[in-house]
Design an enzyme around this catalytic site. Structure first.
Site, PDB file in Angstrom:
ATOM      1  N   LYS A 127       0.832  -1.199   0.000  1.00  0.00           N
ATOM      2  CA  LYS A 127       0.000   0.000   0.000  1.00  0.00           C
ATOM      3  C   LYS A 127       0.875   1.261   0.000  1.00  0.00           C
ATOM      4  CE  LYS A 127      -1.939   1.885   3.548  1.00  0.00           C
ATOM      5  NZ  LYS A 127      -2.350   3.072   4.191  1.00  0.00           N
ATOM      6  N   ASP A 146      -6.507   0.759   1.051  1.00  0.00           N
ATOM      7  CA  ASP A 146      -6.610   1.091   2.473  1.00  0.00           C
ATOM      8  C   ASP A 146      -8.008   0.704   2.958  1.00  0.00           C
ATOM      9  OD1 ASP A 146      -8.383   2.979   1.544  1.00  0.00           O
ATOM     10  OD2 ASP A 146      -7.597   4.590   2.798  1.00  0.00           O
TER      11      ASP A 146
END
Ligand code: SF4
Length: 217
Positions: A127, A146
């Site tokens: 991420k 997320d």
């Protein structure tokens, strides 16, 4: 909504992304930064913390530690104190110092620009790596997943998965590569404004007609 095949799913996803773009034309990363390294630090700090809080902390942090070397040479207890309010500050301070040392020593002070290499830095997962590559360098090597991206992609029926890596694989299959970077920013905006975790605003949602979860809360 009946079970759709991959072609229909891709077509619906295209419409979803187009509507999101229309409603959030200025969608972008909400972390403040001037350099790729600052974005890396801010993204590490944003784990389990709001971007708003991170921006408050980095306002002073980036004045105190002006470059990669300053972070690499930082006194760990002092850095812990500086970033304490973002939570998990011990791990974050350790990761920031170690990553900065590696960038300075092994990459000539430049942030590695491929996902394979950037995720080898301490504190940097897929991420964080995707956020930095996408936002600082415009490189789409993955989709940053997320909590907003996970939740809304599931509600929209774009993935049945719960694990972020599996969600990312599903999304990369149905979203054109040119939209990988903006997709995360758009969903974060939609998650903050409408499709909230506890109380999604389905009745006023512009995606209602395309969403299998409409009014199911
Ligand atoms: S219709 Fe409801 S669940 Fe679907 S995206 Fe909109 S707010 Fe979220």
């Amino acid at each position: 909504m009946e079970k759709e095949d991959i072609k229909e799913l891709k077509a619906r996803t295209r419409k979803v992304v187009a509507l999101l773009k229309r409603h959030y034309p200025d969608s972008k990363c909400s972390l403040n930064f001037k350099t790729a390294h600052q974005l890396l630090v801010a993204t590490i700090l944003s784990a389990q913390c709001t971007d708003e809080r991170v921006n408050i902390v980095t306002r002073d942090l980036f004045k105190k530690y002006r470059n990669i070397k300053a972070f690499a040479d930082a006194d760990i207890s002092m850095l812990e104190d500086d970033i304490r309010s973002t939570g998990f500050y011990k791990n974050k301070a350790k990761a920031i110092i170690k990553a900065s040392k590696i960038i300075a020593a092994e990459f000539g002070g430049k942030i590695p620009q491929t996902l394979d290499r950037i995720v080898k830095l301490p504190g940097v997962g897929r991420k964080t790596g995707s956020v930095v590559l996408g936002t600082a360098f415009g490189k789409a090597e993955g989709i940053a997943v997320d909590t907003h991206v996970s939740r809304i992609s599931q509600r929209l029926g774009l993935t049945p998965e719960k694990d972020p890596v599996k969600i990312e694989i599903d999304l990369m299959e149905i979203i054109p590569k040119k939209d990988w970077i903006i997709y995360s920013h758009l969903l974060i905006d939609h998650g903050r404004a409408v499709c909230k975790a506890r109380k999604p605003g389905c009745s006023g949602c512009f995606l209602a007609k395309l969403c299998p979860s409409f009014d199911s809360f």
